[in-house]
Design a protein around this motif. Sequence first.
Motif, short mmCIF file in Angstrom:
data_model
loop_
_atom_site.label_atom_id
_atom_site.label_comp_id
_atom_site.label_asym_id
_atom_site.label_seq_id
_atom_site.Cartn_x
_atom_site.Cartn_y
_atom_site.Cartn_z
N GLU A 111 5.79 -0.97 -36.84
CA GLU A 111 6.37 0.01 -37.77
C GLU A 111 7.83 0.29 -37.41
O GLU A 111 8.70 0.32 -38.28
N LEU A 131 5.32 9.23 -28.23
CA LEU A 131 5.24 8.01 -27.41
C LEU A 131 6.59 7.70 -26.77
O LEU A 131 6.66 7.18 -25.67
N ARG A 151 7.13 9.74 -36.47
CA ARG A 151 5.68 9.65 -36.23
C ARG A 151 5.35 9.32 -34.78
O ARG A 151 4.36 9.79 -34.24
N HIS A 152 6.18 8.51 -34.14
CA HIS A 152 5.89 8.04 -32.78
C HIS A 152 6.80 8.69 -31.73
O HIS A 152 6.90 8.19 -30.61
N ASP A 172 -2.03 -2.44 -26.97
CA ASP A 172 -3.30 -2.39 -27.68
C ASP A 172 -3.00 -2.26 -29.18
O ASP A 172 -1.83 -2.13 -29.57
N PRO A 173 -4.02 -2.31 -30.05
CA PRO A 173 -3.74 -2.26 -31.50
C PRO A 173 -2.93 -1.03 -31.94
O PRO A 173 -2.06 -1.15 -32.79
N GLU A 174 -3.19 0.13 -31.36
CA GLU A 174 -2.45 1.35 -31.74
C GLU A 174 -0.96 1.21 -31.40
O GLU A 174 -0.09 1.51 -32.23
N HIS A 175 -0.66 0.76 -30.20
CA HIS A 175 0.74 0.63 -29.78
C HIS A 175 1.42 -0.54 -30.47
O HIS A 175 2.61 -0.50 -30.76
N ARG A 176 0.66 -1.60 -30.76
CA ARG A 176 1.23 -2.74 -31.49
C ARG A 176 1.61 -2.30 -32.91
O ARG A 176 2.66 -2.67 -33.42
N ARG A 177 0.78 -1.49 -33.53
CA ARG A 177 1.08 -0.96 -34.86
C ARG A 177 2.35 -0.11 -34.82
O ARG A 177 3.23 -0.24 -35.68
N ALA A 178 2.47 0.73 -33.80
CA ALA A 178 3.67 1.56 -33.66
C ALA A 178 4.91 0.67 -33.49
O ALA A 178 5.95 0.91 -34.11
#
Length: 138
Positions: free
Chosen positions: A60, A15, A11-12, A51-57
């Motif tokens: 995970e 990145l 998924r990432h 940020d929240p998006e990268h922290r979530r990645a």
Amino acid sequence: MTDKTESPFHRHRALLLQHDYSAAQTLQSFVLSCWNGNTWQFRGDRLTNLDPEHRRAFLEMAQSYAIHGENDPVFMEVCRAMIEQRRKWAVENKAKMDDLAASSPDDHPDGSAEYWREMDELGKQHMRNQEHYLIDRD
């Protein structure tokens, strides 16, 4: 893990392989440290940069690695691709350094101070590349 699309490394992937900004570099550093923590060091203080998006990645991928480790074939494939990408960059850096070294500081279009600044930067990157076994050691 039965389906590769379940892997957060799938998924990432973009990145990890296609971006060159601070938050993406933090994730890349983390993943490479999981691959080989002796060679690739991860700085935990960089997590405050996410940020929240990268922290979530990050969360995970960290959870997946904690559960599956190197048994996730997508993790292994992405890491190999990241290492190969960095090997290519190391060769390019060395070629730039060699080209610059073959010229004279007096002939640099931006002056000799810029010549020496560039040589310093390229040389430091070359040493880091050697430390990470991305390019032959002299």
